[in-house]
Design a protein around this motif. Sequence first.
Motif, mmCIF file in Angstrom:
data_model
loop_
_atom_site.group_PDB
_atom_site.id
_atom_site.type_symbol
_atom_site.label_atom_id
_atom_site.label_comp_id
_atom_site.label_asym_id
_atom_site.label_seq_id
_atom_site.Cartn_x
_atom_site.Cartn_y
_atom_site.Cartn_z
ATOM 1 N N ARG A 1 0.822 -1.206 0.000
ATOM 2 C CA ARG A 1 0.000 0.000 0.000
ATOM 3 C C ARG A 1 0.863 1.266 0.000
ATOM 4 O O ARG A 1 0.533 2.250 -0.665
ATOM 5 N N ARG A 2 1.954 1.252 0.746
ATOM 6 C CA ARG A 2 2.809 2.432 0.774
ATOM 7 C C ARG A 2 3.442 2.674 -0.594
ATOM 8 O O ARG A 2 3.467 3.804 -1.097
ATOM 9 N N ARG A 3 3.942 1.632 -1.207
ATOM 10 C CA ARG A 3 4.582 1.781 -2.521
ATOM 11 C C ARG A 3 3.586 2.254 -3.567
ATOM 12 O O ARG A 3 3.890 3.152 -4.373
ATOM 13 N N VAL A 4 2.404 1.675 -3.571
ATOM 14 C CA VAL A 4 1.390 2.062 -4.550
ATOM 15 C C VAL A 4 0.883 3.477 -4.275
ATOM 16 O O VAL A 4 0.631 4.245 -5.200
ATOM 17 N N ALA A 5 0.766 3.843 -3.012
ATOM 18 C CA ALA A 5 0.323 5.195 -2.670
ATOM 19 C C ALA A 5 1.281 6.239 -3.228
ATOM 20 O O ALA A 5 0.856 7.283 -3.744
ATOM 21 N N VAL A 6 2.586 5.966 -3.142
ATOM 22 C CA VAL A 6 3.574 6.896 -3.696
ATOM 23 C C VAL A 6 3.385 7.029 -5.203
ATOM 24 O O VAL A 6 3.361 8.142 -5.754
#
Length: 296
Positions: free
Chosen positions: A268-273
Motif C-alpha cells: 500500500r505504501r509503494r502504490v500510494a507513492v
Amino acid sequence: MKPAPFEYSRPAHVDEACALLAADEGARLVAGGQTLVPLMAMRLARPTRLVDIVRIPGLAYVRSEGDEIEIGATTRQHVVESDLIVRAKLPLLAKVMPYVGHGATRARGTIGGSLANADHAAEIVLVAMTLGATLRFRDGGKTADVAAEEFFLGPMVTALPPTGVLIAARFPVWPEQRVGVGFHEINARASDFAFVSAAAQVAVDAAGRCTRAAVGVGAATAVPLRLDAVAEALKGQTFDEASVRGIVGATLSAVDTMADLHASADYRRRVAVTLAARAIADAYRDAQILRDADAR
C-alpha cells in the motif's frame, strides 16, 4: 438471507429524525441504502428501526455559496456526477464521481450517505479530506459544522453524534483560473472499493509554477490522508517527476499503512507513492492545458 425484523419510520423533518434516533438506540438512518441494506441482508447489521430521511424536503440540492459549493446530504450521487456547478467549480469531485460504485448504485446512493458511512476507501470521503470540506449536521434542535479532518475518526467511525443527522457538505472553491486535477485508484475490478487511491488538485501561474496544491491518499490508512507537506513543497515549483516522487515518498515513509487480506502495508505504501505522483502529474498537466488555452 433476509434482514432481521425492524421497524420503519419516515420522518417529515430533520428534527423528527433526530428524535427517533434518540428514542431508540438501535435505530439507524437510511437514505440511499447502498451500504446498509446489503449489510442487513447478510445480518451483519441488525437495526431495530430504519429512519428514512431521503424524502425530507430541502436536503437534496447543489448550490453555490460564494467561495463554497454546498451539497445537501440526500443529493443522489448521479446528480452530482452530472451537475454543471460541480463540473465548473469542483473539478476534483467531478473527476472522482464516475469511480464511485456502479451506475446503478450512484442512482440510489447519496452524498451524505457516503460521507456518514466514512469508508476509508470511499472516493467522496477522500475528496472531502483532500479539499478540506466542512460537514454540517443537526442534533438536539441545533445545527453545527465540523471540519472533515475532525469528522472522520476511523473506518465507519465519525464525530457525528448518535442522535445527529448529517444535512450538508460544503466544499471550498478555488478562485484561481488555472486549476487542474488528478485521480487514480487501484482495485480488483472496476468500481470495487480501492486498495489504494490518490487525488490531487493544483493551481498554476502563467509560468506553470504551482501556486496552490492539495494532495490526498485514500484506502491506505484508517482515514484518508491529506498530504499537507507535499502540497507545501510543490508551491513555486513546475512539475518535475523525480522531485515529486521523492517528496511523496519521503512524506509517506513515516506513515503506518494498513495491511489486510487484500494488500500488505508495504504494498500500500509503494502504490500510494506511485498513484499520488501520477495524480499530481495529471493535475499539473490539466492546469497546463488551461494555461496554454489562456496564452492563445
